[in-house]
Design a protein around this motif. Structure first.
Motif, mmCIF file in Angstrom:
data_model
loop_
_atom_site.group_PDB
_atom_site.id
_atom_site.type_symbol
_atom_site.label_atom_id
_atom_site.label_comp_id
_atom_site.label_asym_id
_atom_site.label_seq_id
_atom_site.Cartn_x
_atom_site.Cartn_y
_atom_site.Cartn_z
ATOM 1 N N LEU A 179 0.839 -1.189 0.000
ATOM 2 C CA LEU A 179 0.000 0.000 0.000
ATOM 3 C C LEU A 179 0.880 1.248 0.000
ATOM 4 N N PRO A 180 0.367 2.376 -0.463
ATOM 5 C CA PRO A 180 1.179 3.603 -0.518
ATOM 6 C C PRO A 180 1.751 3.980 0.842
ATOM 7 N N ASP A 181 3.054 4.318 0.856
ATOM 8 C CA ASP A 181 3.746 4.760 2.076
ATOM 9 C C ASP A 181 3.548 3.777 3.219
ATOM 10 N N SER A 182 3.621 2.491 2.922
ATOM 11 C CA SER A 182 3.310 1.481 3.930
ATOM 12 C C SER A 182 4.176 0.246 3.736
ATOM 13 N N THR A 183 4.298 -0.516 4.828
ATOM 14 C CA THR A 183 4.941 -1.828 4.752
ATOM 15 C C THR A 183 3.891 -2.935 4.810
ATOM 16 N N GLU A 184 2.627 -2.554 4.646
ATOM 17 C CA GLU A 184 1.522 -3.519 4.658
ATOM 18 C C GLU A 184 1.246 -4.004 3.238
ATOM 19 N N LEU A 185 1.185 -5.303 3.080
ATOM 20 C CA LEU A 185 0.938 -5.884 1.765
ATOM 21 C C LEU A 185 -0.499 -5.619 1.321
ATOM 22 N N SER A 186 -0.671 -5.344 0.039
ATOM 23 C CA SER A 186 -2.009 -5.292 -0.523
ATOM 24 C C SER A 186 -2.516 -6.725 -0.685
ATOM 25 N N GLN A 187 -3.804 -6.869 -0.908
ATOM 26 C CA GLN A 187 -4.360 -8.209 -1.087
ATOM 27 C C GLN A 187 -3.733 -8.888 -2.307
ATOM 28 N N GLU A 188 -3.560 -8.110 -3.384
ATOM 29 C CA GLU A 188 -2.949 -8.664 -4.593
ATOM 30 C C GLU A 188 -1.490 -9.047 -4.346
ATOM 31 N N GLY A 189 -0.764 -8.187 -3.602
ATOM 32 C CA GLY A 189 0.625 -8.490 -3.299
ATOM 33 C C GLY A 189 0.773 -9.749 -2.476
ATOM 34 N N ARG A 190 -0.098 -9.914 -1.498
ATOM 35 C CA ARG A 190 -0.059 -11.136 -0.679
ATOM 36 C C ARG A 190 -0.332 -12.361 -1.545
ATOM 37 N N GLY A 191 -1.265 -12.223 -2.460
ATOM 38 C CA GLY A 191 -1.571 -13.351 -3.339
ATOM 39 C C GLY A 191 -0.393 -13.733 -4.215
ATOM 40 N N GLN A 192 0.312 -12.739 -4.737
ATOM 41 C CA GLN A 192 1.498 -13.032 -5.553
ATOM 42 C C GLN A 192 2.529 -13.814 -4.749
ATOM 43 N N LEU A 193 2.778 -13.368 -3.518
ATOM 44 C CA LEU A 193 3.798 -14.021 -2.691
ATOM 45 C C LEU A 193 3.365 -15.423 -2.274
ATOM 46 N N GLU A 194 2.089 -15.610 -2.015
ATOM 47 C CA GLU A 194 1.617 -16.948 -1.642
ATOM 48 C C GLU A 194 1.840 -17.928 -2.789
ATOM 49 N N ARG A 195 1.580 -17.470 -4.021
ATOM 50 C CA ARG A 195 1.820 -18.358 -5.175
ATOM 51 C C ARG A 195 3.294 -18.701 -5.286
ATOM 52 N N TRP A 196 4.165 -17.730 -5.051
ATOM 53 C CA TRP A 196 5.596 -17.991 -5.160
ATOM 54 C C TRP A 196 6.120 -18.814 -3.989
ATOM 55 N N GLY A 197 5.516 -18.667 -2.836
ATOM 56 C CA GLY A 197 5.910 -19.527 -1.718
ATOM 57 C C GLY A 197 5.646 -20.987 -2.033
ATOM 58 N N ARG A 198 4.487 -21.252 -2.648
ATOM 59 C CA ARG A 198 4.166 -22.635 -3.027
ATOM 60 C C ARG A 198 5.074 -23.120 -4.158
#
Length: 280
Positions: A179-198
């Protein structure tokens, strides 16, 4: 109370200070983080890096009192004993900062020099150059080059750009994650990382997560940032959970501001992380 994530960031900061030669400052930070084995191991390495072998041995002994099978403390103690007994030369010790959310591995800038240098062996006789026919027969494929090419094929996907380097494959995500000016993942960003973790689960690779930040007016233009490091740590948590691996499987660090994954400077896509995947 210091949280595990904050403790991990402080250990990373101490490692960076030690790498810059500011050992006293690194020790002051580590002394305030408690006496858990990971913090003590880094403290011992800082002492060893500045040549205080007695202090390093004492701290590693404290680690072994908590965990007699700790591999890092056992190896460090063995090395210190060999050095102090004159059985081997001093050598660089890597700084490993290990937290529940991230691992930051930094090579030491200094080298622990021995008092005496071992003389170089005499040069070996030079053999006559092989004939062209012999050269052709002797050429064999580079196994690392083959491993990198195979890794490029395995990691290819529509949502990333892959860059092959000598030290591994860099994975650049095409869409932003935070998210802008944040260290919090967006929902889409979390989804990308979950796919790559698997995707990374079970692969014989080393993965370094590089957090990226956006340069702001008046802010530093080099040297990395706490925001970028926090983004890397947040990504490690998701990758580890999705891949069912311990967080210590991954290394995390702040990328330099000059290492923006997208050269156009678009903040939306540069609020992200990238991965360096290396075959073991």
């Amino acid at each position: 109370m210091i949280t595990a994530q904050v403790r991990g960031f402080d250990r990373a900061r101490a490692a960076e200070l030690a790498r810059a030669g500011e050992h006293d400052a690194a020790v002051r930070i580590l002394d305030g983080l408690g006496r858990d084995p990971d913090t003590l191991d880094l403290l011992a390495r800082v002492h060893a890096q500045r040549g205080d072998f007695a202090a390093a041995a004492e701290v590693w002994s404290e680690v072994l009192a908590q965990d007699p099978t700790n591999p890092s403390a056992l190896a460090g103690t063995k090395l210190i004993t060999a050095i102090t007994e004159g059985k081997r030369r001093a050598r660089p010790l890597p700084l490993a900062v290990i937290g529940s959310t991230a691992v930051v591995v930094a090579a030491l800038a200094g080298v622990l020099m021995a008092q005496q240098q071992t003389p170089a062996p005499p040069p070996l006789p030079t053999a006559a150059p092989p004939s062209p026919a012999t050269q052709s027969a002797a050429v064999t494929p580079d196994p690392r080059e083959a491993a990198l090419r195979s890794l490029m094929t395995e990691l290819a996907g529509a949502d990333v750009r892959l860059e092959q380097h000598d030290d591994g494959v860099r994975v650049v995500f095409q869409r932003g994650m935070f998210l802008p000016d944040s260290t919090e993942l967006s929902q889409e960003g979390r989804g990308q990382l979950e796919r790559w973790g698997r995707l990374l689960r079970g692969k014989e690779v080393r993965v370094t997560v590089l957090g990226h930040g956006v340069v702001v007016p008046g802010g530093p233009t080099t040297g990395g940032s706490a925001t970028a490091l926090a983004r890397a740590a947040a990504a490690v948590e998701v990758l580890a959970d999705a891949g069912e691996q311990p967080a210590t499987t991954f290394a995390a660090r702040s990328a330099d501001q000059t290492e923006a994954p997208h050269a156009d400077g678009n903040p939306a896509v540069n609020r992200t992380v990238s991965l360096l995947v290396e075959p073991r």
